[in-house]
Scaffold this motif. Structure first.
Motif, mmCIF file in Angstrom:
data_model
loop_
_atom_site.group_PDB
_atom_site.id
_atom_site.type_symbol
_atom_site.label_atom_id
_atom_site.label_comp_id
_atom_site.label_asym_id
_atom_site.label_seq_id
_atom_site.Cartn_x
_atom_site.Cartn_y
_atom_site.Cartn_z
ATOM 1 N N SER A 25 1.082 -50.644 56.506
ATOM 2 C CA SER A 25 0.373 -51.144 57.617
ATOM 3 C C SER A 25 0.671 -52.779 57.585
ATOM 4 C CB SER A 25 -1.124 -51.112 57.627
ATOM 5 O OG SER A 25 -1.697 -51.741 56.457
ATOM 6 N N ASP A 26 1.279 -53.318 56.502
ATOM 7 C CA ASP A 26 1.559 -54.770 56.492
ATOM 8 C C ASP A 26 3.107 -55.083 56.437
ATOM 9 O OD1 ASP A 26 1.786 -57.577 55.607
ATOM 10 O OD2 ASP A 26 0.240 -57.323 54.190
ATOM 11 N N THR A 126 5.892 -49.272 60.760
ATOM 12 C CA THR A 126 4.571 -49.868 60.414
ATOM 13 C C THR A 126 3.498 -49.153 60.866
ATOM 14 O OG1 THR A 126 5.767 -51.957 60.669
ATOM 15 C CG2 THR A 126 3.370 -52.126 60.704
ATOM 16 N N ASP A 130 -4.892 -50.000 58.876
ATOM 17 C CA ASP A 130 -4.882 -49.758 57.508
ATOM 18 C C ASP A 130 -5.313 -48.664 56.888
ATOM 19 O OD1 ASP A 130 -4.334 -52.535 57.364
ATOM 20 O OD2 ASP A 130 -6.596 -53.102 56.986
ATOM 21 N N LYS A 152 -1.336 -52.060 50.132
ATOM 22 C CA LYS A 152 -1.904 -53.636 49.946
ATOM 23 C C LYS A 152 -1.846 -54.117 48.672
ATOM 24 C CE LYS A 152 -2.978 -54.017 54.387
ATOM 25 N NZ LYS A 152 -2.357 -54.833 55.417
ATOM 26 N N ASP A 186 -8.357 -61.455 54.210
ATOM 27 C CA ASP A 186 -7.980 -60.009 54.635
ATOM 28 C C ASP A 186 -6.549 -59.713 53.924
ATOM 29 O OD1 ASP A 186 -9.728 -58.765 56.198
ATOM 30 O OD2 ASP A 186 -9.340 -60.223 57.972
ATOM 31 N N ASN A 187 -6.406 -58.359 53.467
ATOM 32 C CA ASN A 187 -5.202 -58.158 52.878
ATOM 33 C C ASN A 187 -3.959 -57.985 53.561
ATOM 34 O OD1 ASN A 187 -3.486 -57.147 50.572
ATOM 35 N ND2 ASN A 187 -5.057 -56.269 49.781
ATOM 36 N N ASN A 188 -3.559 -58.981 54.154
ATOM 37 C CA ASN A 188 -2.288 -59.018 55.088
ATOM 38 C C ASN A 188 -1.670 -60.172 54.607
ATOM 39 O OD1 ASN A 188 -0.888 -59.778 57.707
ATOM 40 N ND2 ASN A 188 -1.569 -57.653 58.118
ATOM 41 N N ASN A 190 0.741 -61.930 56.439
ATOM 42 C CA ASN A 190 0.666 -62.955 57.534
ATOM 43 C C ASN A 190 -0.595 -63.744 57.527
ATOM 44 O OD1 ASN A 190 3.434 -62.770 59.035
ATOM 45 N ND2 ASN A 190 2.715 -60.806 59.123
ATOM 46 N N ASN A 223 -11.472 -57.678 60.540
ATOM 47 C CA ASN A 223 -10.208 -56.677 60.179
ATOM 48 C C ASN A 223 -10.900 -55.254 60.598
ATOM 49 O OD1 ASN A 223 -7.389 -56.290 60.180
ATOM 50 N ND2 ASN A 223 -7.874 -55.340 58.026
ATOM 51 N N LYS A 297 -1.054 -58.771 67.419
ATOM 52 C CA LYS A 297 -1.491 -57.396 67.218
ATOM 53 C C LYS A 297 -2.784 -57.012 68.382
ATOM 54 C CE LYS A 297 -1.785 -55.546 63.439
ATOM 55 N NZ LYS A 297 -1.061 -54.281 62.724
#
Length: 344
Positions: A25-26, A126, A130, A152, A186-188, A190, A223, A297
């Motif tokens: 997802s990232d 992608t 998540d 992640k 947030d575990n992303n 960007n 998120n 997004k």
């Protein structure tokens, strides 16, 4: 299917595969992995001559295969990257789009029977959220290519990356502050990069404190709200209710959850209205005070709704808010009824 740590070990031992397929997802994290392979294989002086890139949602696989067949220049290998490889997702959409996806997938299967030795083909897809899992198509390719699920970052791996980002920006952050930052963000990648930049700017040369982090960081539940609305857009009420239950379990109050969902629908409405009037992502992110990545997004998410459905969902939000304030009935039941109505 392997993870990034296993991939890294293989690359360091010069154990190269002819095809790598990434999913997760990232996208930023996936791109970093693709760049790692590319830089490990190609001489930077000749990278432009031995590197090709294709949009997998628009390009037929025959064109990609032709690029793989051409010989490298002043190098043992060449790299062909296919991004946005929607032909790896399980069928959805129109018959024509599914026909193209199936054709490309069948051609990829055929290609993998005898891939050219001079080329490394890297494909990535992608996930939309998540919670999405690898498609059946990706699973079928697991024995024919090196499939990497990009999970992640977490724990020490996430802390190491974040510490390097802070140090690279010339900022000081203590160990306990770093742990707090990683637990809040947030575990992303960007979003992480953006939050590091905000904190560094806010601290203005001083060591970053816990107070700074709590003052500047957005709530992690944002998120989850995005994903909840995303599942409502897909009319997947079960997955949406799963996220609702997670939020309640973590202690979020139902009126606050409804407020955040209402805010999300309002943003989607304004974004869809803006895009239909020809506004660019840059202009919308500035007007709505959204990070460009988040705005991108949300533009994608807004495309899953009609204007009529967004208006109706905002009206349902307001009606449910009145019910929560004016009746003594169970709040959880009321918000569950609201969510069911949004997908009807």
């Amino acid at each position: 299917m392997i993870n990034y740590a296993e991939l890294e070990k293989k690359i360091k031992k010069h154990e190269l595969d002819s095809c790598y397929i990434f999913c997760g997802s990232d996208e930023k994290l996936i791109k970093d992995h693709v760049e790692y392979i590319t830089n490990s294989v190609l001489d930077k002086n000749f990278i432009d001559l031995n590197y090709s890139k294709f949009d997998g949602s628009k390009t037929d696989f025959e064109t990609i295969s032709d690029a793989c067949e051409t010989m490298p220049f002043m190098s043992d290998k060449k790299v062909v990257v296919v991004y946005r490889a929607t032909f790896l997702e399980d069928n959805s959409g129109t018959k024509n789009s599914n026909d193209l996806k199936n054709k490309n997938f069948l051609m990829l299967n055929e290609y993998l029977k005898n891939p050219p030795p001079q080329c490394i083909l890297i494909i990535y897809y992608t996930f939309l959220s998540d919670r999405e899992k690898p498609s059946n198509k990706i699973k079928k390719l697991d024995k024919k290519a090196c499939v990497i699920k990009v999970d992640k970052l977490k724990g020490e791996s996430l802390q190491k990356i974040c510490k390097n980002l802070f140090e690279g920006a010339g900022a000081k952050i203590g160990k306990s502050e770093l742990v707090l930052f990683c637990s809040q963000v947030d575990n992303n990648m960007n979003i992480i990069i953006n939050e590091v930049e905000k904190l560094v700017s806010f601290a203005n040369g001083k060591e970053i404190t816990k107070k700074d982090i709590l003052a500047m960081m957005p709530q992690k539940s944002e998120n989850d709200i995005f994903n909840l609305v995303d599942f409502l857009s897909q009319k997947n009420i079960k997955r949406a209710l799963d996220i609702l239950n997670e939020l309640i379990y973590r202690g979020e109050k139902i009126p606050f959850i409804l407020f955040m969902v209402t805010r999300q629908f309002n943003l989607l409405f304004n974004i869809k209205l803006g895009t239909e009037n020809g506004k660019t992502k840059e202009l919308l992110s500035s007007e709505l005070r959204l990070h460009p990545y988040v705005c991108e997004k949300m533009i994608s998410q807004s495309n899953k709704f009609t204007m009529k459905r967004l208006k109706r969902n905002i009206e349902l939000c307001l009606e449910t808010e009145k019910v929560l304030k004016s009746t003594s009935t169970d709040d959880k039941t009321n918000i569950e009824v609201f969510m069911v109505k949004t997908v009807m």
